[in-house]
Write a protein that holds these residues in place. Structure first.
Motif, PDB file in Angstrom:
ATOM      1  N   ALA A   1      -1.298   4.665  -8.855  1.00 53.24           N
ATOM      2  CA  ALA A   1      -0.645   5.865  -9.382  1.00 53.24           C
ATOM      3  C   ALA A   1       0.823   5.588  -9.706  1.00 53.24           C
ATOM      4  CB  ALA A   1      -0.767   7.015  -8.391  1.00 53.24           C
ATOM      5  N   ALA A   2       1.513   4.904  -8.816  1.00 51.57           N
ATOM      6  CA  ALA A   2       2.925   4.589  -9.044  1.00 51.57           C
ATOM      7  C   ALA A   2       3.096   3.642 -10.230  1.00 51.57           C
ATOM      8  CB  ALA A   2       3.534   3.989  -7.777  1.00 51.57           C
ATOM      9  N   ALA A   3       2.252   2.626 -10.306  1.00 50.29           N
ATOM     10  CA  ALA A   3       2.334   1.680 -11.425  1.00 50.29           C
ATOM     11  C   ALA A   3       2.051   2.383 -12.747  1.00 50.29           C
ATOM     12  CB  ALA A   3       1.363   0.519 -11.206  1.00 50.29           C
ATOM     13  N   PHE A   4       1.056   3.275 -12.750  1.00 46.94           N
ATOM     14  CA  PHE A   4       0.716   4.002 -13.974  1.00 46.94           C
ATOM     15  C   PHE A   4       1.873   4.884 -14.429  1.00 46.94           C
ATOM     16  CE2 PHE A   4      -0.882   7.802 -16.111  1.00 46.94           C
ATOM     17  CZ  PHE A   4      -1.453   7.223 -17.224  1.00 46.94           C
ATOM     18  N   LEU A   5       2.523   5.575 -13.503  1.00 53.76           N
ATOM     19  CA  LEU A   5       3.666   6.420 -13.872  1.00 53.76           C
ATOM     20  C   LEU A   5       4.760   5.602 -14.557  1.00 53.76           C
ATOM     21  CD1 LEU A   5       4.090   8.826 -10.830  1.00 53.76           C
ATOM     22  CD2 LEU A   5       3.497   9.438 -13.178  1.00 53.76           C
ATOM     23  N   ASN A   6       5.007   4.408 -14.045  1.00 52.22           N
ATOM     24  CA  ASN A   6       6.026   3.550 -14.636  1.00 52.22           C
ATOM     25  C   ASN A   6       5.576   3.029 -15.997  1.00 52.22           C
ATOM     26  OD1 ASN A   6       8.242   1.962 -15.111  1.00 52.22           O
ATOM     27  ND2 ASN A   6       8.005   0.704 -13.304  1.00 52.22           N
ATOM     28  N   ALA A   7       4.330   2.559 -16.070  1.00 54.52           N
ATOM     29  CA  ALA A   7       3.833   1.987 -17.322  1.00 54.52           C
ATOM     30  C   ALA A   7       3.736   3.037 -18.431  1.00 54.52           C
ATOM     31  CB  ALA A   7       2.470   1.342 -17.085  1.00 54.52           C
TER      32      ALA A   7
ATOM     33  N   GLY B   1       5.450  -5.213 -16.496  1.00 54.09           N
ATOM     34  CA  GLY B   1       4.824  -5.591 -15.227  1.00 54.09           C
ATOM     35  C   GLY B   1       4.002  -4.450 -14.637  1.00 54.09           C
ATOM     36  N   ALA B   2       4.504  -3.233 -14.776  1.00 57.35           N
ATOM     37  CA  ALA B   2       3.769  -2.071 -14.276  1.00 57.35           C
ATOM     38  C   ALA B   2       2.476  -1.863 -15.060  1.00 57.35           C
ATOM     39  CB  ALA B   2       4.646  -0.823 -14.357  1.00 57.35           C
ATOM     40  N   ALA B   3       2.501  -2.152 -16.352  1.00 55.23           N
ATOM     41  CA  ALA B   3       1.279  -2.015 -17.162  1.00 55.23           C
ATOM     42  C   ALA B   3       0.225  -3.026 -16.725  1.00 55.23           C
ATOM     43  CB  ALA B   3       1.608  -2.191 -18.644  1.00 55.23           C
ATOM     44  N   VAL B   4       0.641  -4.264 -16.509  1.00 53.03           N
ATOM     45  CA  VAL B   4      -0.299  -5.286 -16.032  1.00 53.03           C
ATOM     46  C   VAL B   4      -0.808  -4.906 -14.643  1.00 53.03           C
ATOM     47  CG1 VAL B   4      -0.594  -7.713 -15.423  1.00 53.03           C
ATOM     48  CG2 VAL B   4       0.771  -7.096 -17.426  1.00 53.03           C
ATOM     49  N   THR B   5       0.088  -4.465 -13.782  1.00 43.66           N
ATOM     50  CA  THR B   5      -0.286  -4.047 -12.431  1.00 43.66           C
ATOM     51  C   THR B   5      -1.286  -2.894 -12.471  1.00 43.66           C
ATOM     52  OG1 THR B   5       1.834  -4.782 -11.539  1.00 43.66           O
ATOM     53  CG2 THR B   5       0.627  -3.148 -10.252  1.00 43.66           C
ATOM     54  N   THR B   6      -1.084  -1.957 -13.382  1.00 40.04           N
ATOM     55  CA  THR B   6      -2.014  -0.832 -13.527  1.00 40.04           C
ATOM     56  C   THR B   6      -3.421  -1.333 -13.818  1.00 40.04           C
ATOM     57  OG1 THR B   6      -0.269   0.660 -14.279  1.00 40.04           O
ATOM     58  CG2 THR B   6      -2.524   1.235 -14.904  1.00 40.04           C
ATOM     59  N   VAL B   7      -3.541  -2.263 -14.729  1.00 40.44           N
ATOM     60  CA  VAL B   7      -4.857  -2.815 -15.076  1.00 40.44           C
ATOM     61  C   VAL B   7      -5.463  -3.544 -13.880  1.00 40.44           C
ATOM     62  CG1 VAL B   7      -6.067  -4.474 -16.546  1.00 40.44           C
ATOM     63  CG2 VAL B   7      -4.336  -2.957 -17.537  1.00 40.44           C
ATOM     64  N   VAL B   8      -4.654  -4.385 -13.235  1.00 38.10           N
ATOM     65  CA  VAL B   8      -5.157  -5.157 -12.087  1.00 38.10           C
ATOM     66  C   VAL B   8      -5.646  -4.218 -10.986  1.00 38.10           C
ATOM     67  CG1 VAL B   8      -4.487  -6.738 -10.224  1.00 38.10           C
ATOM     68  CG2 VAL B   8      -3.790  -7.220 -12.584  1.00 38.10           C
ATOM     69  N   LEU B   9      -4.843  -3.220 -10.630  1.00 39.34           N
ATOM     70  CA  LEU B   9      -5.232  -2.313  -9.544  1.00 39.34           C
ATOM     71  C   LEU B   9      -6.427  -1.440  -9.920  1.00 39.34           C
ATOM     72  CD1 LEU B   9      -1.717  -1.333  -8.162  1.00 39.34           C
ATOM     73  CD2 LEU B   9      -3.378  -2.916  -7.164  1.00 39.34           C
ATOM     74  N   ALA B  10      -6.548  -1.064 -11.190  1.00 37.63           N
ATOM     75  CA  ALA B  10      -7.726  -0.309 -11.622  1.00 37.63           C
ATOM     76  C   ALA B  10      -8.983  -1.159 -11.463  1.00 37.63           C
ATOM     77  CB  ALA B  10      -7.561   0.146 -13.070  1.00 37.63           C
ATOM     78  N   VAL B  11      -8.887  -2.436 -11.818  1.00 35.71           N
ATOM     79  CA  VAL B  11     -10.036  -3.341 -11.649  1.00 35.71           C
ATOM     80  C   VAL B  11     -10.363  -3.513 -10.169  1.00 35.71           C
ATOM     81  CG1 VAL B  11     -10.870  -5.704 -12.010  1.00 35.71           C
ATOM     82  CG2 VAL B  11      -9.674  -4.509 -13.853  1.00 35.71           C
ATOM     83  N   VAL B  12      -9.341  -3.575  -9.330  1.00 34.73           N
ATOM     84  CA  VAL B  12      -9.576  -3.670  -7.879  1.00 34.73           C
ATOM     85  C   VAL B  12     -10.365  -2.456  -7.395  1.00 34.73           C
ATOM     86  CG1 VAL B  12      -8.464  -3.606  -5.604  1.00 34.73           C
ATOM     87  CG2 VAL B  12      -7.604  -5.163  -7.360  1.00 34.73           C
ATOM     88  N   LEU B  13      -9.961  -1.264  -7.826  1.00 32.57           N
ATOM     89  CA  LEU B  13     -10.670  -0.055  -7.382  1.00 32.57           C
ATOM     90  C   LEU B  13     -12.100  -0.003  -7.920  1.00 32.57           C
ATOM     91  CD1 LEU B  13      -7.946   2.729  -7.540  1.00 32.57           C
ATOM     92  CD2 LEU B  13      -8.983   1.699  -5.524  1.00 32.57           C
ATOM     93  N   ILE B  14     -12.305  -0.485  -9.123  1.00 30.26           N
ATOM     94  CA  ILE B  14     -13.649  -0.470  -9.710  1.00 30.26           C
ATOM     95  C   ILE B  14     -14.559  -1.485  -9.031  1.00 30.26           C
ATOM     96  CG2 ILE B  14     -14.960  -1.023 -11.809  1.00 30.26           C
ATOM     97  CD1 ILE B  14     -12.497   0.173 -13.366  1.00 30.26           C
ATOM     98  N   THR B  15     -14.022  -2.674  -8.758  1.00 24.76           N
ATOM     99  CA  THR B  15     -14.853  -3.764  -8.222  1.00 24.76           C
ATOM    100  C   THR B  15     -14.782  -3.910  -6.709  1.00 24.76           C
ATOM    101  OG1 THR B  15     -13.095  -5.420  -8.434  1.00 24.76           O
ATOM    102  CG2 THR B  15     -14.543  -5.077 -10.359  1.00 24.76           C
TER     103      THR B  15
END
Length: 138
Positions: A110-116, A11-25
């Motif tokens: 950052a938190a999601a990435f640390l977990n993933a 879940g943290a890995a998926v969240t990392t991708v989603v939040l990265a896309v949020v920051l980019i877009t």
């Protein structure tokens, strides 16, 4: 009942991708989805979150039974912390200031990435710290 320790990390890995896309877009709609995912994970536990469901249905059957388990409370607390940051980010992107949206989303990322990436769950560690402090205070 303990949970498969691989589920929250997925879940943290998926969240990392989603939040990265949020920051980019800068997509407030995508951040709203992630906020809902955090809310469901906080309310019903990570197994009942959308990413927990995806893990159970699509990933776990392919990787075999769990060999490591963890208590559900720390990851559930981490979902609540993630919800708070995502909600703050949603406010920042929705009504301003934009820096609030970027900062709150970046902190959650950052938190999601640390977990993933490393299996280090900041929210889980916060839960354990709060538990230790409240037990001593009683």
């Amino acid at each position: 009942m303990d949970i498969d320790a691989r589920g929250p990390r997925f879940g943290a890995a998926v969240t990392t991708v989603v939040l990265a896309v949020v920051l980019i877009t800068g997509s407030a709609w995508l951040l709203a989805w992630q906020t809902l995912a955090f809310a469901l994970g906080a309310a019903g536990g990570v197994a009942r979150s959308p990413y927990g469901w995806l893990f159970r249905k699509a990933v776990r059957p392919r990787i075999g039974p769990p060999t490591e388990f963890e208590a559900p409370e720390p990851p559930r607390f981490a979902q609540a912390v993630g919800f708070a940051f995502a909600a703050l980010g949603l406010i920042g992107f929705g009504v301003g200031p934009e820096w609030l949206g970027l900062a709150a989303t970046g902190a959650a990322l950052a938190a999601a990435f640390l977990n993933a990436a490393f299996g280090y769950c900041l929210g889980c560690e916060m839960y354990l710290l709060v538990r230790r402090l409240t037990v001593r205070a009683e």
